[in-house]
Design a protein around this motif. Structure first.
Motif, PDB file in Angstrom:
ATOM      1  N   PHE A  13      -9.434 -11.188  -2.956  1.00 13.66           N
ATOM      2  CA  PHE A  13      -8.477 -10.151  -2.542  1.00 13.66           C
ATOM      3  C   PHE A  13      -7.205 -10.697  -3.452  1.00 13.66           C
ATOM      4  CE2 PHE A  13     -10.126  -8.319   1.652  1.00 13.66           C
ATOM      5  CZ  PHE A  13     -11.205  -7.376   1.074  1.00 13.66           C
ATOM      6  N   ASP A  14      -7.165 -11.942  -3.555  1.00 15.82           N
ATOM      7  CA  ASP A  14      -6.204 -12.304  -4.467  1.00 15.82           C
ATOM      8  C   ASP A  14      -6.536 -12.554  -6.083  1.00 15.82           C
ATOM      9  OD1 ASP A  14      -3.823 -13.079  -2.839  1.00 15.82           O
ATOM     10  OD2 ASP A  14      -4.505 -14.791  -2.424  1.00 15.82           O
ATOM     11  N   SER A  15      -7.559 -11.909  -6.320  1.00 19.31           N
ATOM     12  CA  SER A  15      -7.618 -11.952  -7.626  1.00 19.31           C
ATOM     13  C   SER A  15      -7.341 -10.643  -8.201  1.00 19.31           C
ATOM     14  CB  SER A  15      -9.482 -11.858  -7.905  1.00 19.31           C
ATOM     15  OG  SER A  15      -9.643 -11.260  -9.158  1.00 19.31           O
ATOM     16  N   PRO A  16      -6.753 -10.961  -9.574  1.00 21.81           N
ATOM     17  CA  PRO A  16      -6.181  -9.497 -10.202  1.00 21.81           C
ATOM     18  C   PRO A  16      -7.374  -8.459 -10.579  1.00 21.81           C
ATOM     19  CG  PRO A  16      -6.222 -11.432 -11.662  1.00 21.81           C
ATOM     20  CD  PRO A  16      -6.400 -11.893 -10.456  1.00 21.81           C
ATOM     21  N   TYR A  17      -8.460  -9.093 -10.706  1.00 20.82           N
ATOM     22  CA  TYR A  17      -9.773  -8.074 -11.039  1.00 20.82           C
ATOM     23  C   TYR A  17     -10.065  -7.157  -9.790  1.00 20.82           C
ATOM     24  CZ  TYR A  17     -10.032 -11.018 -14.883  1.00 20.82           C
ATOM     25  OH  TYR A  17      -9.646 -11.958 -16.025  1.00 20.82           O
ATOM     26  N   TYR A  18      -9.599  -7.540  -8.501  1.00 19.32           N
ATOM     27  CA  TYR A  18      -9.757  -6.879  -7.423  1.00 19.32           C
ATOM     28  C   TYR A  18      -8.720  -5.468  -7.372  1.00 19.32           C
ATOM     29  CZ  TYR A  18      -9.022  -4.896  -2.704  1.00 19.32           C
ATOM     30  OH  TYR A  18      -9.087  -4.191  -1.586  1.00 19.32           O
ATOM     31  N   HIS A  19      -7.577  -5.869  -7.780  1.00 20.77           N
ATOM     32  CA  HIS A  19      -6.535  -4.583  -7.961  1.00 20.77           C
ATOM     33  C   HIS A  19      -7.324  -3.755  -9.153  1.00 20.77           C
ATOM     34  CE1 HIS A  19      -4.403  -6.108  -4.769  1.00 20.77           C
ATOM     35  NE2 HIS A  19      -4.435  -7.442  -5.274  1.00 20.77           N
ATOM     36  N   ARG A  20      -7.722  -4.455 -10.248  1.00 21.72           N
ATOM     37  CA  ARG A  20      -7.987  -3.666 -11.385  1.00 21.72           C
ATOM     38  C   ARG A  20      -9.266  -2.715 -10.892  1.00 21.72           C
ATOM     39  NH1 ARG A  20      -9.105  -5.579 -17.636  1.00 21.72           N
ATOM     40  NH2 ARG A  20      -7.176  -7.013 -16.936  1.00 21.72           N
ATOM     41  N   LEU A  21     -10.309  -3.271 -10.327  1.00 22.80           N
ATOM     42  CA  LEU A  21     -11.190  -2.580  -9.926  1.00 22.80           C
ATOM     43  C   LEU A  21     -10.990  -1.217  -9.532  1.00 22.80           C
ATOM     44  CD1 LEU A  21     -14.410  -2.037  -9.890  1.00 22.80           C
ATOM     45  CD2 LEU A  21     -14.606  -3.758  -8.394  1.00 22.80           C
ATOM     46  N   TYR A  22     -10.315  -1.130  -8.372  1.00 23.46           N
ATOM     47  CA  TYR A  22      -9.829  -0.442  -7.188  1.00 23.46           C
ATOM     48  C   TYR A  22      -8.461   0.183  -7.474  1.00 23.46           C
ATOM     49  CZ  TYR A  22     -13.797  -2.589  -4.822  1.00 23.46           C
ATOM     50  OH  TYR A  22     -14.752  -3.013  -4.386  1.00 23.46           O
ATOM     51  N   GLN A  23      -7.878   0.240  -8.704  1.00 22.06           N
ATOM     52  CA  GLN A  23      -6.942   0.782  -8.943  1.00 22.06           C
ATOM     53  C   GLN A  23      -6.674   2.571  -8.858  1.00 22.06           C
ATOM     54  OE1 GLN A  23      -5.239   0.612 -12.979  1.00 22.06           O
ATOM     55  NE2 GLN A  23      -7.254  -0.137 -13.584  1.00 22.06           N
ATOM     56  N   ASN A  24      -7.734   2.913  -9.083  1.00 26.85           N
ATOM     57  CA  ASN A  24      -7.893   4.384  -8.967  1.00 26.85           C
ATOM     58  C   ASN A  24      -8.208   4.956  -7.543  1.00 26.85           C
ATOM     59  OD1 ASN A  24      -7.446   4.760 -11.506  1.00 26.85           O
ATOM     60  ND2 ASN A  24      -9.318   4.385 -12.165  1.00 26.85           N
ATOM     61  N   ARG A  25      -8.203   4.227  -6.499  1.00 30.96           N
ATOM     62  CA  ARG A  25      -8.424   4.552  -5.156  1.00 30.96           C
ATOM     63  C   ARG A  25      -7.546   5.991  -4.886  1.00 30.96           C
ATOM     64  NH1 ARG A  25      -9.353  -0.881  -1.685  1.00 30.96           N
ATOM     65  NH2 ARG A  25     -11.615  -0.687  -1.857  1.00 30.96           N
ATOM     66  N   ASP A  26      -8.024   6.775  -3.944  1.00 34.29           N
ATOM     67  CA  ASP A  26      -7.417   8.092  -3.801  1.00 34.29           C
ATOM     68  C   ASP A  26      -6.319   7.952  -2.441  1.00 34.29           C
ATOM     69  OD1 ASP A  26      -6.597  10.583  -3.119  1.00 34.29           O
ATOM     70  OD2 ASP A  26      -8.617  11.612  -3.324  1.00 34.29           O
ATOM     71  N   TYR A  27      -4.982   7.587  -3.017  1.00 35.94           N
ATOM     72  CA  TYR A  27      -4.032   7.358  -2.170  1.00 35.94           C
ATOM     73  C   TYR A  27      -3.546   8.499  -1.360  1.00 35.94           C
ATOM     74  CZ  TYR A  27      -4.159   2.384  -3.558  1.00 35.94           C
ATOM     75  OH  TYR A  27      -4.526   0.960  -3.818  1.00 35.94           O
ATOM     76  N   ALA A  28      -3.671   9.390  -2.254  1.00 29.09           N
ATOM     77  CA  ALA A  28      -3.080  10.774  -1.665  1.00 29.09           C
ATOM     78  C   ALA A  28      -4.056  11.253  -0.230  1.00 29.09           C
ATOM     79  CB  ALA A  28      -3.319  11.914  -2.669  1.00 29.09           C
ATOM     80  N   GLU A  29      -5.330  10.912  -0.426  1.00 28.08           N
ATOM     81  CA  GLU A  29      -6.356  11.283   0.559  1.00 28.08           C
ATOM     82  C   GLU A  29      -5.858  10.245   1.925  1.00 28.08           C
ATOM     83  OE1 GLU A  29     -11.153  11.565   1.138  1.00 28.08           O
ATOM     84  OE2 GLU A  29     -10.237   9.492   0.406  1.00 28.08           O
ATOM     85  N   ALA A  30      -5.554   9.080   1.551  1.00 29.08           N
ATOM     86  CA  ALA A  30      -5.094   8.128   2.347  1.00 29.08           C
ATOM     87  C   ALA A  30      -4.043   8.544   3.316  1.00 29.08           C
ATOM     88  CB  ALA A  30      -4.934   6.661   1.869  1.00 29.08           C
ATOM     89  N   ARG A  31      -3.007   8.914   2.451  1.00 32.31           N
ATOM     90  CA  ARG A  31      -1.831   9.503   3.186  1.00 32.31           C
ATOM     91  C   ARG A  31      -2.307  10.717   4.061  1.00 32.31           C
ATOM     92  NH1 ARG A  31       0.352   8.355  -1.833  1.00 32.31           N
ATOM     93  NH2 ARG A  31       0.246  10.482  -2.335  1.00 32.31           N
ATOM     94  N   GLU A  32      -2.835  11.638   3.575  1.00 29.75           N
ATOM     95  CA  GLU A  32      -3.161  12.813   4.384  1.00 29.75           C
ATOM     96  C   GLU A  32      -3.857  12.429   5.658  1.00 29.75           C
ATOM     97  OE1 GLU A  32      -5.542  15.202   1.877  1.00 29.75           O
ATOM     98  OE2 GLU A  32      -3.787  15.686   0.639  1.00 29.75           O
ATOM     99  N   PHE A  33      -4.853  11.251   5.561  1.00 27.22           N
ATOM    100  CA  PHE A  33      -5.537  10.908   6.797  1.00 27.22           C
ATOM    101  C   PHE A  33      -4.486  10.225   7.710  1.00 27.22           C
ATOM    102  CE2 PHE A  33      -7.521   6.611   8.187  1.00 27.22           C
ATOM    103  CZ  PHE A  33      -8.034   6.967   9.453  1.00 27.22           C
ATOM    104  N   LEU A  34      -3.666   9.535   7.267  1.00 27.39           N
ATOM    105  CA  LEU A  34      -2.519   8.802   8.102  1.00 27.39           C
ATOM    106  C   LEU A  34      -1.646  10.046   8.793  1.00 27.39           C
ATOM    107  CD1 LEU A  34      -1.549   5.813   5.987  1.00 27.39           C
ATOM    108  CD2 LEU A  34      -2.771   5.805   8.118  1.00 27.39           C
ATOM    109  N   GLY A  35      -1.230  10.832   8.125  1.00 28.52           N
ATOM    110  CA  GLY A  35      -0.642  11.990   8.586  1.00 28.52           C
ATOM    111  C   GLY A  35      -1.333  12.669   9.899  1.00 28.52           C
TER     112      GLY A  35
END
Length: 246
Positions: A13-35
């Protein structure tokens, strides 16, 4: 190369490659879920919320924008360092291991979202984490745990795939091993070095969670099955979203 003998999440989780691999996660979907979740649970306007395993704080920021006092905690020092640039009077971030007591309590609502549970090698530590979350709740407070529907996930496990992100080819291998769903991540970095990381999530079904909840003194109010908050169906739901009361 990282050592998978160490706790995998402390390095990956502290690796820059973790953030690179998952950079295209659907944050719009996540916000809708939270709402939807906030509408469903309707915490009071003055409620204090905890985002347990908040990552870089994106979801904690959204919750704060809805007017709540929000605290985000995560084990990753780099993620918390990033999140703190967005902190303000009603949005706080702390580096914290959920296996340790939460000194930032009490909270009206604790959220553990997007399969941020079941990482520990020793199963008893899952119950310790739940007990800490329960202890951080006010009487009558609620805890939400969003986990994958393990039975369906195992049934539909994709054994191998390649994801190319920013010119890096990530080879992903998934399998079930000793009660864990394991994802091996292999790639050659820009320096030509072979890299190997793992993600390991314990294959917890609803019955095992029920045992955990009982040991942690939590009462299961309902189980939802997806980010549209439909009822949980063991055969078809992609998620197990537990709403628990103290």
């Amino acid at each position: 190369m990282s050592s998978v003998a160490a706790e995998w999440f402390s390095t990956w989780f502290d690796s820059p490659y973790y953030h690179r691999l998952y950079q295209n996660r659907d944050y719009a979907e996540a916000r809708e879920f939270l709402g939807r979740l906030l509408t469903h649970l309707h915490p009071k306007p003055a409620a204090r919320l905890l985002d347990l395993a908040c990552g870089k704080g994106r979801h904690a920021r959204y919750l704060s924008e809805q007017g709540y006092d929000v605290t985000g905690v995560d084990l990753s020092a780099q993620s918390i360092a990033y999140a703190r640039q967005f902190a303000h009077e009603h949005l706080h971030f702390h580096e914290h291991d959920m296996r340790a007591a939460l000194p930032y309590a009490p909270f009206d609502l604790v959220l553990n979202l997007f399969t941020s549970f079941g990482y520990f090698e020793e199963e008893a530590q899952n119950v310790v984490a739940l007990r800490n979350a329960a202890a951080a709740l006010r009487p009558g407070g609620k805890l939400v745990i969003d986990f994958l529907n393990t039975d369906r996930a195992i049934r539909e496990l994709v054994a191998h795939e390649t994801k190319t992100v920013d010119g890096l080819d990530f080879e992903l291998h998934r399998h079930l091993h000793h009660d864990f769903i394991v994802k091996e991540i292999r790639f050659t970095d820009e320096q030509g070095q072979q890299q190997h990381f793992e993600e390991r999530v314990r294959a917890l079904d609803a019955a095992r969670f029920a045992e955990y909840f009982q040991m942690a003194g939590l009462r299961l109010a309902e189980t939802l099955g997806d980010y549209h908050l439909r009822p949980f169906d063991p055969a078809s739901s992609p998620r197990m979203i537990f709403v628990l009361k103290k």
